[in-house]
Write an enzyme that holds these catalytic residues in place. Structure first.
Site, PDB file in Angstrom:
ATOM      1  CE1 TYR A 438     -86.692  58.294 105.138  1.00  0.00           C
ATOM      2  CE2 TYR A 438     -88.497  56.754 105.360  1.00  0.00           C
ATOM      3  CZ  TYR A 438     -87.346  57.155 104.730  1.00  0.00           C
ATOM      4  OH  TYR A 438     -86.864  56.418 103.691  1.00  0.00           O
ATOM      5  CD  GLU A 439     -83.141  58.754 111.384  1.00  0.00           C
ATOM      6  OE1 GLU A 439     -83.885  57.746 111.341  1.00  0.00           O
ATOM      7  OE2 GLU A 439     -82.526  59.094 112.408  1.00  0.00           O
ATOM      8  N   GLY A 440     -86.167  62.692 111.342  1.00  0.00           N
ATOM      9  CA  GLY A 440     -86.084  64.129 111.646  1.00  0.00           C
ATOM     10  C   GLY A 440     -86.464  64.931 110.428  1.00  0.00           C
TER      11      GLY A 440
END
Lengths: 596, 596
Positions: A438-440
């Site tokens: 997550y978060e890229g």
């Protein structure tokens, strides 16, 4: 499965790697003495260990439960969350003028590590709130700030980020949620968002959603996204709560880990449309997101550090207790504790060295973010901002990769007991696994590094970074202390490899983008090994200096040991990574045909 | 989440790496044509894909359930197990004289890969039965063979291995379960065993436990262990079932993965003592265990290959369907399938190359075990046995390590969806994790490699192995085919590093055992990378020869691609591993004090 916050090592890293002293000296935080920081960290560590850590396993077992559109958090969570807010921990680095304590990000980064080590599912929720605070403080209207900011800073309400849709994960250009202008200046939103962390729960009476959506006349792609504030419960101008907004949680995911963190499918505007308020300008939603991105990615990197440290603590404790066989040189009674076996010691040293290197990287980013915000000179601020941008993807991806690696080693140290859920070692591995996604995703971080961050200012920021690493190596060579063994040599070779591949990459990204992208992940790893190795050497030099000055702190010897181990066992991977980056592009040319 | 057995690649590996043809030529299996083997593999693949694979996710969700001392297997498992036995799959390589089909281990190894890829929890049970067959066939009395062997070979009854006790995991010398001689020649056993795979279940009417225990007058340590056959239900001389023996399952573990495989705590002799029968001689139990060890460790290595292949198939399928962004060079409509993005392709190639290398290693061991059993000349048998012993720990540890690595990459390829249990990618990671632990942790494998296998015959076996690798490299250089790129160079460098570290290790294990043990795990990894890389080159050479001969088989191109990728991206780690092995011992000298 207790957690003892590594306050001493965190404080040492803040001072000797992340530049906390310099920040204080430069005048932005005149009262911020090392003693005061130490006291804050001690208190945070105490809360994390005593109050949050006991929630971790129960959170995993019970999970967040969706019942009739409402999410029930596990037993004890609401009480501890409230106590945590009451103690002011949600507001550490929030601006003073909206009720925050205005402390440096560095201090908050240290706290974030501790909350997440105690329980990653617990620590995750406030990260979203802090991002919401950041976005609203930077881009929100005065009215939005007045109504929402105080309660988000205190933690009385929590915030969320609503970005992903089923067809749009890494590719935000494909988002479809739509927003329509209303005569009163507000908007109505319609759409379905997935994977919304803490999208619904019973910790707070209101939840403030920040939502990316598209106006009817917006351009296609990412340039047509706007950011909206959509409260779960509508708020009157005087701050009192009114009717429920047209936002519902229609499902939560059954996940590999972080079971107590509700991952929600959020339905906006199933009826008349969800009332939303524009944050920033129309079609500039992505700009608002970028404001938060470095902090959010750093925070996820800190989760990697956190879970790695927790897994290390648990594995070390087990290895000291568990007795099997007789290690070479063991002169005690009966079987040796397995910590005495060289291969177990190797695993534990790998766990510790990786954790310390990732910690150093993350705190270096936090320090750069602080200087970017608070340094007196504009040039210093700009330069620090460049450094933070360059190092953020490295810190995020490396720390979360090693989070998984270290948690997996933690399972291995436990042997068969590690595979049994009751032991708790497996939960760390399950929890850690999401942070690389997550978060890229970490692949996206690597692409960001080589295609955007590296070429920035013609590669000058990266060259400056490599010079800084060379400076540390020069000190290590000058110290000429036998305790460091071959540290300077091995780290030096990794920095040489980083310099050569940086040149290669700067050329490739211009002329052969597919080759550059094929090497992006190994390049990021090499970047992290050279940087992390140099930072550990810096810590070791500071530790040796204190030992020479008469310190008897037993941590110092371990700092030197971590630097040596990292250099000899991990940074030595540089040669192979260099080959994979520069020679391996062609090996990725083959497409997967139907026969694969 | 379907599973398509990679029959073509398995068959190709059997012929071109594992020496299936040679085995047939040497006369032990005169009827074993490639066509026949192909048919068997096709049938096994069909059963695995159509019947077993659909059990995998339901097995994970329902798990094995303990109710009043009896374990209930998940829905559908009993029926499929029975059908599997009826089709003869339990008996593939069992001796003909006890009802087996007498096929080479190579063929059974291929089948084992497929059962475990379809469902590792399902495939695991029969592995224990096969080990029991092997032990009883080699060491059991005629009476034990007559009563038990036929039903274990057919699978009508299943077998277990009862070794571990709470205080004795890796250290068998610490086992305490005791056995007392009875006047009738039988024994009574008392003790508690833990982590007993398939210790109790409802797939069969009887379960035959093989139990390590200690006689009252036995010497201490591992030289005082005897092996006993302890049936769950007592069996009369004519084979009919009688009373329940004094053996009960008192608990099953809640584990990270393989939920459908019941991991039991077994209580022997809570009342009058569990009736047991000696297998082999008193105090020679460990010798009996060693008989099975190579096969059992190979089987676990195959589980690593299996789960890696399953994870790869699922990730590739997802990457072909899922569309996000536009990859460089993408000229299609709209978003590209993510398989076109270089970093995703890199992950998939890493998954495939590691899986193929581990497969080649495991089948090479199976081929050596066959030659050790069936080669016409005694010298050839002895030499093959040496090779099998040397390569077994490498195959077990490397294959199960990459099983975890590949399954973790599989999660990553899926992005956020990979973290959701419904997708099934996460289950592979959870399942794979145990294989690096059981049947001797991978650390124990590395210690076995450097301290026992490597020094065997003065290092001659290892030197012979390195010569074999050099022979492959010579062929690769002679072929001088541009399709191989730098494969020969990179693999050549890894073999050079293997040769140098082998000399270092042979010296260190004599003179500095702690240093040798500190480098054992990186040495094993280097051994596997050099060997696996050379074997992939061998496959690629055979594939290129077939292409030159006019073959249009699309698999051949992928074989060459795997070899190249493995060489450039993975075998290039050799230099770093060599440094970690030879320079890193001192870095492990530091003990963990109380301050860690």
């Amino acid at each position: 499965m207790s957690y003892h916050a590594p306050v001493a090592d965190i404080a040492f890293t803040l001072r000797h790697v992340a530049g906390l002293d310099r920040l204080a000296e430069e005048g932005a935080f005149p009262d911020l003495t090392p003693d005061l920081v130490g006291q804050i960290l001690e208190e945070a560590g105490k809360f994390a260990g005593e109050r949050i850590a006991p929630l971790n396993q129960i959170g995993d077992r019970c999970g967040a439960q969706l019942v009739d559109g409402a999410v029930r958090m596990p037993p004890g969570w609401r009480e501890v969350y409230r106590a945590w807010c009451d103690a002011g921990w949600n507001a550490v680095s929030a601006p003073v003028d909206c009720g925050g304590q205005g402390l440096p990000h560095l201090v908050n980064a240290a706290c974030i590590e501790m909350w997440n080590a105690a329980s990653m599912a617990f620590g995750l929720g406030p990260l979203l709130t802090m991002s919401a605070v950041e976005a609203i403080a930077a881009h929100g209207s005065d009215q939005l700030k007045r109504i929402y900011l105080g309660k988000l800073v205190s933690g009385e309400w929590m915030g969320t980020m609503n970005i992903t849709e089923a067809q749009a994960g890494s590719d935000l250009g494909a988002l479809r949620t739509r927003a329509e202008r209303q005569p009163d200046g507000s908007y109505r939103l319609h759409g379905t968002k997935v994977f919304i962390t803490y999208g619904e729960h019973d910790l707070t009476d209101n939840i403030i959603h920040l939502v990316l959506a598209r106006l009817p006349d917006a351009p296609e792609g990412t340039r047509g996204l706007s950011l909206f504030l959509v409260p779960k419960v509508l708020v009157a101008d005087d701050g009192t709560l009114g009717a429920r907004n047209d936002v519902v949680c229609t499902g939560i995911e059954k996940k590999l880990g972080i079971h107590a963190s509700p991952t929600c499918t959020m339905q906006f505007g199933d009826r008349e449309g969800a009332v939303g308020y524009l944050v920033g300008e129309e079609n500039r939603g992505l700009t608002c997101m970028f404001t938060m991105m470095n902090h959010a990615r750093l925070a996820v990197g800190l989760q990697g550090v956190a879970i790695a440290d927790r897994a290390f603590q648990q594995a070390l404790s087990y290895a000291r207790d568990r007795r099997q066989g007789r290690a070479p040189g063991w002169s005690g009674e009966g079987m040796s504790p397995i910590v005495e076996h060289p291969d177990v010691k190797r695993m534990l040293l790998e766990m510790r060295a990786k954790t310390e290197a990732a910690r150093a990287l993350c705190y270096a980013v936090a320090g750069a973010l602080d200087r970017a915000a608070f340094a007196p000179a504009a040039a210093a601020r700009a330069s620090a901002d460049d450094v933070a941008s360059l190092l953020t993807p490295v810190a995020k991806a490396f720390s979360t990769d090693i989070g998984v690696e270290v948690a997996s080693l933690g399972v291995q140290v436990h042997g068969g007991a590690g595979y049994v859920e009751e032991t708790g070692a497996a939960q760390h591995l399950r929890d850690a696994r999401i942070a690389a996604i997550y978060e890229g995703t970490n692949g996206i971080q690597a692409v960001d590094l080589v295609s955007r961050k590296l070429p920035a200012r013609g590669g000058q920021v990266a060259r400056g970074h490599i010079s800084e690493l060379r400076g540390i190596l020069q000190q290590a060579r000058s110290a000429n202390d036998s305790g460091l063994g071959g540290t300077a040599v091995w780290i030096g070779q990794s920095v040489d490899a980083l310099e050569r591949t940086t040149h290669w990459m700067l050329d490739a990204v211009e002329t052969r983008p597919a080759d550059a992208l094929a090497g992006a992940t190994p390049y990021l790893r090499l970047f992290a090994l050279a940087t992390g190795g140099a930072y550990l050497a810096k810590k070791a030099l500071a530790a040796m200096a204190e030992l020479r000055a008469g310190s008897t702190d037993p941590h110092h010897g371990l700092r030197v040991a971590s630097a040596r181990f990292f250099a000899a066992h991990l940074a030595t991977a540089a040669a192979g990574l260099e080959a994979a980056i520069t020679e391996g592009a062609e090996a990725i040319g083959t497409a997967f045909g139907d026969a694969a």
